[in-house]
Design a protein around this motif. Structure first.
Motif, PDB file in Angstrom:
ATOM      1  N   ALA A  77       0.823  -1.028   0.022  1.00 12.70           N
ATOM      2  CA  ALA A  77       0.020  -0.046   0.051  1.00 12.70           C
ATOM      3  C   ALA A  77       0.803   1.256  -0.100  1.00 12.70           C
ATOM      4  CB  ALA A  77      -0.873  -0.053   1.380  1.00 12.70           C
ATOM      5  N   VAL A  78       0.340   2.195  -0.892  1.00 16.38           N
ATOM      6  CA  VAL A  78       1.201   3.412  -0.670  1.00 16.38           C
ATOM      7  C   VAL A  78       0.303   4.343  -0.357  1.00 16.38           C
ATOM      8  CG1 VAL A  78       3.038   2.737  -2.233  1.00 16.38           C
ATOM      9  CG2 VAL A  78       1.041   3.676  -3.239  1.00 16.38           C
ATOM     10  N   ALA A  79       0.577   5.770   0.083  1.00 13.88           N
ATOM     11  CA  ALA A  79      -0.369   6.875   0.493  1.00 13.88           C
ATOM     12  C   ALA A  79      -0.568   7.474  -0.859  1.00 13.88           C
ATOM     13  CB  ALA A  79       0.230   7.879   1.161  1.00 13.88           C
ATOM     14  N   LEU A  80      -1.818   8.009  -1.217  1.00 11.59           N
ATOM     15  CA  LEU A  80      -2.285   8.743  -2.494  1.00 11.59           C
ATOM     16  C   LEU A  80      -2.724  10.024  -1.983  1.00 11.59           C
ATOM     17  CD1 LEU A  80      -4.835   5.914  -3.899  1.00 11.59           C
ATOM     18  CD2 LEU A  80      -2.149   6.211  -4.556  1.00 11.59           C
ATOM     19  N   PRO A  81      -2.389  11.048  -3.055  1.00 10.92           N
ATOM     20  CA  PRO A  81      -2.880  12.518  -2.937  1.00 10.92           C
ATOM     21  C   PRO A  81      -4.188  12.524  -3.201  1.00 10.92           C
ATOM     22  CG  PRO A  81      -1.735  12.289  -4.692  1.00 10.92           C
ATOM     23  CD  PRO A  81      -1.484  10.859  -4.349  1.00 10.92           C
ATOM     24  N   THR A  82      -4.942  13.602  -2.789  1.00 13.40           N
ATOM     25  CA  THR A  82      -6.361  14.051  -3.034  1.00 13.40           C
ATOM     26  C   THR A  82      -6.063  14.840  -4.325  1.00 13.40           C
ATOM     27  OG1 THR A  82      -6.119  16.148  -1.766  1.00 13.40           O
ATOM     28  CG2 THR A  82      -6.975  14.210  -0.476  1.00 13.40           C
ATOM     29  N   ALA A  83      -7.084  15.230  -5.120  1.00 18.31           N
ATOM     30  CA  ALA A  83      -7.231  15.836  -6.235  1.00 18.31           C
ATOM     31  C   ALA A  83      -6.594  17.442  -5.818  1.00 18.31           C
ATOM     32  CB  ALA A  83      -8.282  15.867  -6.944  1.00 18.31           C
ATOM     33  N   ASP A  84      -6.877  17.769  -4.622  1.00 21.68           N
ATOM     34  CA  ASP A  84      -6.449  19.111  -4.310  1.00 21.68           C
ATOM     35  C   ASP A  84      -5.159  19.091  -3.956  1.00 21.68           C
ATOM     36  OD1 ASP A  84      -9.076  20.303  -4.565  1.00 21.68           O
ATOM     37  OD2 ASP A  84      -9.584  19.698  -2.405  1.00 21.68           O
ATOM     38  N   GLN A  85      -4.479  18.096  -3.426  1.00 22.70           N
ATOM     39  CA  GLN A  85      -3.079  18.248  -3.162  1.00 22.70           C
ATOM     40  C   GLN A  85      -2.153  18.263  -4.678  1.00 22.70           C
ATOM     41  OE1 GLN A  85      -3.447  14.816  -0.406  1.00 22.70           O
ATOM     42  NE2 GLN A  85      -2.603  16.036   1.159  1.00 22.70           N
TER      43      GLN A  85
ATOM     44  N   GLY B  97       9.048  12.024   6.811  1.00 19.86           N
ATOM     45  CA  GLY B  97       8.799  11.231   5.730  1.00 19.86           C
ATOM     46  C   GLY B  97       9.075   9.880   5.664  1.00 19.86           C
ATOM     47  N   THR B  98       8.350   9.076   4.938  1.00 21.06           N
ATOM     48  CA  THR B  98       8.688   7.769   4.982  1.00 21.06           C
ATOM     49  C   THR B  98       7.839   7.162   3.488  1.00 21.06           C
ATOM     50  OG1 THR B  98       8.299   5.553   5.541  1.00 21.06           O
ATOM     51  CG2 THR B  98       6.922   7.006   6.532  1.00 21.06           C
ATOM     52  N   PRO B  99       8.699   6.356   2.611  1.00 23.71           N
ATOM     53  CA  PRO B  99       8.019   5.948   1.450  1.00 23.71           C
ATOM     54  C   PRO B  99       6.713   5.072   1.980  1.00 23.71           C
ATOM     55  CG  PRO B  99      10.022   4.951   1.751  1.00 23.71           C
ATOM     56  CD  PRO B  99       9.977   5.988   2.561  1.00 23.71           C
ATOM     57  N   ASP B 100       6.726   4.583   3.073  1.00 30.03           N
ATOM     58  CA  ASP B 100       5.656   3.245   3.372  1.00 30.03           C
ATOM     59  C   ASP B 100       4.699   4.209   4.332  1.00 30.03           C
ATOM     60  OD1 ASP B 100       6.994   1.428   2.035  1.00 30.03           O
ATOM     61  OD2 ASP B 100       8.319   1.199   3.683  1.00 30.03           O
ATOM     62  N   GLY B 101       4.599   5.274   4.248  1.00 26.79           N
ATOM     63  CA  GLY B 101       3.614   6.106   5.184  1.00 26.79           C
ATOM     64  C   GLY B 101       2.217   6.011   4.668  1.00 26.79           C
TER      65      GLY B 101
ATOM     66  N   GLU C 249       3.474   8.727   8.308  1.00 25.69           N
ATOM     67  CA  GLU C 249       2.693   8.106   8.940  1.00 25.69           C
ATOM     68  C   GLU C 249       1.599   8.832   9.641  1.00 25.69           C
ATOM     69  OE1 GLU C 249       4.457   5.353  11.858  1.00 25.69           O
ATOM     70  OE2 GLU C 249       6.169   4.835  10.598  1.00 25.69           O
ATOM     71  N   ARG C 250       0.352   8.416   9.818  1.00 26.78           N
ATOM     72  CA  ARG C 250      -0.766   9.235  10.054  1.00 26.78           C
ATOM     73  C   ARG C 250      -0.601   9.751  11.482  1.00 26.78           C
ATOM     74  NH1 ARG C 250      -6.970   6.694  10.243  1.00 26.78           N
ATOM     75  NH2 ARG C 250      -6.143   5.895   8.467  1.00 26.78           N
ATOM     76  N   SER C 251       0.104   8.949  12.328  1.00 25.06           N
ATOM     77  CA  SER C 251       0.009   9.430  13.745  1.00 25.06           C
ATOM     78  C   SER C 251       1.004  10.820  13.719  1.00 25.06           C
ATOM     79  CB  SER C 251       0.909   8.279  14.484  1.00 25.06           C
ATOM     80  OG  SER C 251       2.047   7.897  13.883  1.00 25.06           O
ATOM     81  N   TYR C 252       1.992  10.738  12.966  1.00 23.35           N
ATOM     82  CA  TYR C 252       2.897  12.027  12.760  1.00 23.35           C
ATOM     83  C   TYR C 252       2.090  13.122  12.150  1.00 23.35           C
ATOM     84  CZ  TYR C 252       6.673   9.223  14.810  1.00 23.35           C
ATOM     85  OH  TYR C 252       7.284   8.585  15.604  1.00 23.35           O
ATOM     86  N   ALA C 253       1.465  12.716  11.167  1.00 22.21           N
ATOM     87  CA  ALA C 253       0.838  13.821  10.355  1.00 22.21           C
ATOM     88  C   ALA C 253      -0.329  14.415  11.163  1.00 22.21           C
ATOM     89  CB  ALA C 253      -0.007  13.143   9.103  1.00 22.21           C
ATOM     90  N   GLU C 254      -1.114  13.591  12.207  1.00 23.09           N
ATOM     91  CA  GLU C 254      -2.215  14.289  12.736  1.00 23.09           C
ATOM     92  C   GLU C 254      -1.540  15.028  13.978  1.00 23.09           C
ATOM     93  OE1 GLU C 254      -3.801  10.523  14.543  1.00 23.09           O
ATOM     94  OE2 GLU C 254      -5.152  10.185  12.885  1.00 23.09           O
TER      95      GLU C 254
ATOM     96  N   GLU D 144       7.021  11.579 -11.367  1.00 23.89           N
ATOM     97  CA  GLU D 144       6.036  10.160 -11.199  1.00 23.89           C
ATOM     98  C   GLU D 144       4.684  10.763 -11.330  1.00 23.89           C
ATOM     99  OE1 GLU D 144       6.309   6.743  -8.238  1.00 23.89           O
ATOM    100  OE2 GLU D 144       7.999   8.211  -7.362  1.00 23.89           O
ATOM    101  N   ASP D 145       3.638   9.563 -11.785  1.00 19.71           N
ATOM    102  CA  ASP D 145       2.396   9.895 -11.887  1.00 19.71           C
ATOM    103  C   ASP D 145       2.021   9.852 -10.455  1.00 19.71           C
ATOM    104  OD1 ASP D 145      -0.421  10.068 -12.100  1.00 19.71           O
ATOM    105  OD2 ASP D 145      -0.511   8.532 -13.642  1.00 19.71           O
ATOM    106  N   THR D 146       1.686  10.913  -9.958  1.00 15.26           N
ATOM    107  CA  THR D 146       1.623  10.891  -8.369  1.00 15.26           C
ATOM    108  C   THR D 146       0.244  10.490  -7.885  1.00 15.26           C
ATOM    109  OG1 THR D 146       1.311  13.291  -8.261  1.00 15.26           O
ATOM    110  CG2 THR D 146       3.473  12.139  -7.759  1.00 15.26           C
ATOM    111  N   THR D 147      -0.699  10.602  -8.947  1.00 13.27           N
ATOM    112  CA  THR D 147      -2.315  10.294  -8.801  1.00 13.27           C
ATOM    113  C   THR D 147      -2.105   8.819  -8.179  1.00 13.27           C
ATOM    114  OG1 THR D 147      -2.447   9.742 -11.152  1.00 13.27           O
ATOM    115  CG2 THR D 147      -3.095  11.872 -10.239  1.00 13.27           C
ATOM    116  N   LEU D 148      -1.035   7.933  -8.526  1.00 13.22           N
ATOM    117  CA  LEU D 148      -0.938   6.607  -8.277  1.00 13.22           C
ATOM    118  C   LEU D 148      -0.363   6.362  -7.134  1.00 13.22           C
ATOM    119  CD1 LEU D 148      -0.689   5.343 -11.918  1.00 13.22           C
ATOM    120  CD2 LEU D 148      -2.643   5.425 -10.448  1.00 13.22           C
ATOM    121  N   GLY D 149       0.359   7.405  -6.541  1.00 15.94           N
ATOM    122  CA  GLY D 149       1.195   7.423  -5.385  1.00 15.94           C
ATOM    123  C   GLY D 149       2.826   7.534  -5.690  1.00 15.94           C
ATOM    124  N   GLU D 150       3.418   7.502  -4.717  1.00 17.61           N
ATOM    125  CA  GLU D 150       5.013   7.623  -4.810  1.00 17.61           C
ATOM    126  C   GLU D 150       5.506   6.023  -4.948  1.00 17.61           C
ATOM    127  OE1 GLU D 150       8.061  10.774  -3.409  1.00 17.61           O
ATOM    128  OE2 GLU D 150       6.633  10.243  -1.807  1.00 17.61           O
TER     129      GLU D 150
END
Length: 547
Positions: A29-37, A255-259, A241-246, A368-374
C-alpha cells in the motif's frame, strides 16, 4: 515566521490528507494524494510576502513600538508585486495578513490594531483586497497567512492563551478573523497556520475554502520542510505515518515511502535570508541568482514546493535589488528547463526515451504520476552512446519531481531502470535537457532538517545517544534513524545502558522498519545511553519520541 522552537506545539486531530490505498502487483500500500493536493503540488513555486508594522521597526525591539499611525505604504502597488511573482516563476502569492504581533493588513471588525488606524488611504486601505485584484489580473493564485500567535491579544505559539477565559475570547476573535479572510477574497490556494493552531477552524475551512492547501495544524494537507534555508532533504518523501501527520507539525524528517498519509513538503525561504521583513540594514542579505538556483535544485528539484519570500519596504514596494534578483532567477530557471530536448512517459521497470538524433545532455528531469502514489523506491539512469548503455546516475525518490544533473554526454537514448518499487512504476515525465552550464555545486548536498522530536545525529555509520532529558517518564519510546541520504538497511550491535547496566530486553525491533527501535524505559527519568552501528547510510539525524 516563527522560530524553530516555536513549532513544537502539537495538536492532534484528523488532517485533510490522502491515505493509503492498495497498489496492484505486489499488494503493498502507498499513500495517495487528493485531487486538491495534486493541483497544489503542480504549482511548484509560490511567492511569500511579509509586510506589517514590523516593516517599520527601524531598530526598535518589538512591533508594539510601532503604532498603526506609522504604517503608511504610500506607494504600495500590488500589481508590481504580481509582476515580480510572474517574473520569478511563481504561480501564486501567499500574503501575511497578520503576523505574530497581531497587526491586521485587511479591514477587520475584530481590532483597530491594523490598517484601519493607518493614514494610508484614510484608514480604509485593504492590502488583501488589492492583492486579490492583482492576482486575478496576472493569473496568479492567492493565499493567506494568519498567525495563530497574537501578542496583541496575549496568545502564544499555536494561539494558546493562559486561562480558559482568555482562550475562549481569543478563539472567537481568531475565528472571526479567519472567517473574514476565507469568505471575503475569493477562492484561496493556501492558508498558513504557522506553528499550528489550537483554535478550532476545521468547520470554517470546510465551509468557505474546502479545496485550500492547509499549512500545519489539525487540518493540515501540507507540511513544513523543517528549516528556513530553502533546502529539502533527499529523498523527500510525500508519505508520512498518520500518527505523525495528525500532530500538525510533522516535517520532512518524518517522511517515509511507506507512510499511510500523503502530506507534501513546502520549503519556505526569504530572499533576505534569514530576515522575513524588510529593514533599512538588510539589503546586503539579498540572495544572489546562484544562491536562488541552489535553492531551486534542492527544493523543487527534490519534489518539494518552493515558497520564496520578498518583503516590501516602508513605501509598499519591493526594493529594486530584490525584484531584479527574483527576475534573474526566474529567467534562468525558464532558460534551463522551459523546453526539453525530448521527453516521454511510461509504465514499468524500464522507461526509455529515444532522441531523434544524438545530442548532448547534462540534466535529466523525472516525475512520477503521483495520482497513483509515490511508487519508485530506487532507480538508475542510463544513456546510450555508440550502441552501448552507460550509467548516468541513480537515486531513490522521484515523486513530484527530481532534477538530476549528469556528467555532460552525447547520447541517442536515455532510460530509467526502476530497481525497487511498490507496485508498477508510473512516470508521467522523463525529460532531458542541455542547460549548457554546470549545476549548483551543492545540488546533491544533504540538508539539515528540524522536527519536534529531533534529539541528535550520527556519522560514520555509528550512533550514540545520551538519553538524559529525552526519557522524562517511564514509557515506551520510538527511536528513528533518518539518513541524510540513501536508506538505513539495518541497525546492528545495539547496546542500551540504563542505570549503569546493559538492558537488551528493553529493546525491540520494528518489523519492516530497519531504521527504527522501540526502547522501554521503566524508571522515571532513567539515565543511560543507546548506541549502535548503522548500515546503508553513513550520516543522519536521530528522532526519539514517547509512544
Amino acid at each position: 515566521m516563527l522560530s524553530l522552537s516555536a513549532h513544537t506545539a502539537l495538536f492532534a486531530s484528523l488532517p485533510r490528507m490522502g491515505f493509503a490505498a492498495p497498489v496492484a502487483d505486489n499488494g503493498r500500500a502507498v499513500a495517495l494524494p487528493t485531487a486538491d493536493q495534486v493541483r497544489w503540488q503542480n504549482l511548484e513555486v509560490g511567492m511569500f510576502v511579509h509586510f506589517s508594522n514590523e516593516t517599520y521597526l527601524n531598530g526598535r525591539p518589538s512591533s508594539f513600538s510601532v503604532p498603526p499611525s506609522e504604517v503608511n505604504p504610500v506607494n504600495l502597488d500590488t500589481d508590481a508585486w504580481a509582476k515580480t511573482a510572474v517574473a520569478a516563476g511563481a504561480r501564486y502569492i501567499v500574503f501575511v495578513a497578520k503576523h505574530q504581533y497581531g497587526f491586521c493588513c485587511w479591514q477587520t471588525k475584530t481590532t483597530d490594531f491594523g490598517l484601519s488606524g493607518s493614514p494610508w488611504k484614510g484608514g480604509k486601505g485593504d492590502i488583501m483586497r488589492e492583492l486579490e485584484s492583482s492576482c486575478k489580473k496576472f493569473g496568479l493564485g492567492l493565499g493567506v497567512y494568519l498567525s495563530p500567535r497574537d501578542d496583541h491579544f496575549g496568545a502564544a505559539t499555536g494561539g494558546i492563551c493562559k486561562t480558559p477565559e482568555e482562550q475562549a475570547k481569543y478563539d472567537a476573535i481568531y475565528r472571526e478573523q479567519l472567517t473574514e479572510l476565507l469568505s471575503g477574497y475569493g477562492e484561496l490556494v493556501e492558508v498558513w497556520f504557522d506553528g499550528a493552531t489550537a483554535t478550532p477552524v476545521g468547520d470554517l475551512l470546510k465551509t468557505y475554502q474546502p479545496h485550500v492547501a492547509v499549512f500545519q495544524g489539525p487540518n493540515a494537507t501540507i507540511r513544513w520542510v523543517g528549516n528556513e534555508d530553502g533546502f529539502a532533504p533527499y529523498p523527500c518523501w510525500n508519505g508520512i505515518e498518520r500518527s505523525y501527520a495528525e500532530h500538525g507539525t510533522g516535517t520532512a524528517l518524518d517522511g517515509t515511502p511507506d507512510g499511510d498519509a500523503w502530506l507534501p513538503n513546502e520549503v519556505d525561504v526569504s530572499i533576505r535570508r534569514p530576515d522575513w521583513f524588510w529593514t533599512a540594514t538588510n539589503a546586503k542579505k539579498v540572495l544572489t541568482e546562484d544562491q536562488l538556483l541552489s535553492i531551486y535544485y534542492r527544493s523543487v528539484g527534490r519534489g518539494a514546493q518552493l515558497l520564496l519570500n520578498l518583503p516590501p519596504n516602508t513605501t509598499g514596494l519591493f526594493d529594486e535589488k530584490d525584484a531584479e534578483a527574483a527576475a534573474r532567477f526566474g529567467a534562468e530557471v525558464k532558460r534551463r528547463f522551459g523546453k526539453s530536448l525530448a521527453e516521454t512517459s511510461g509504465h514499468g521497470s524500464v522507461v526509455t526515451l529515444k532522441l531523434k538524433s544524438p545530442a548532448r545532455i547534462d540534466t535529466v528531469v523525472l516525475q512520477e504520476d503521483t495520482t497513483l502514489g509515490e511508487r519508485v523506491r530506487a532507480y538508475r539512469l542510463e544513456g546510450r552512446a555508440n550502441s552501448a548503455w552507460k550509467p548516468l546516475g541513480e537515486g531513490t525518490a522521484i515523486g513530484q519531481k527530481r532534477i538530476q544533473p549528469v556528467t555532460p554526454v552525447t547520447v541517442d537514448a536515455v532510460r530509467v531502470v526502476v530497481t525497487r518499487s511498490a507496485g508498477l512504476a508510473a512516470l508521467r515525465r522523463l525529460a532531458v535537457f542541455d542547460t549548457g552550464v554546470a549545476p549548483p555545486a551543492d545540488w546533491n548536498a544533504p540538508s539539515s532538517i528540524w522536527a519536534p522530536d529531533l534529539v541528535g545525529s550520527w556519522k560514520n555509520g555509528h550512533f550514540e545517544l545520551d538519553l538524559r532529558g529525552h526519557t522524562k517518564e517511564a514509557a515506551q519510546y520510538r527511536l528513528r534513524l533518518m539518513p541524510s541520504e540513501g536508506a538505513v538497511t539495518a541497525i546492528k550491535d545495539v547496546v542500551l545502558m540504563l542505570g549503569g547496566a546493559s538492558q537488551p530486553k528493553m529493546l525491540k525491533r520494528v518489523p519492516g522498519k530497519p531504521n527504527e527501535l522501540i526502547v522501554d524505559v521503566t524508571g522515571m527519568g532513567d539515565s543511560g545511553t543507546i548506541s549502535g552501528t548503522v548500515e546503508g547510510a553513513a550520516t543522519g539525524q536521530i528522532l526519539m519520541g514517547k509512544l
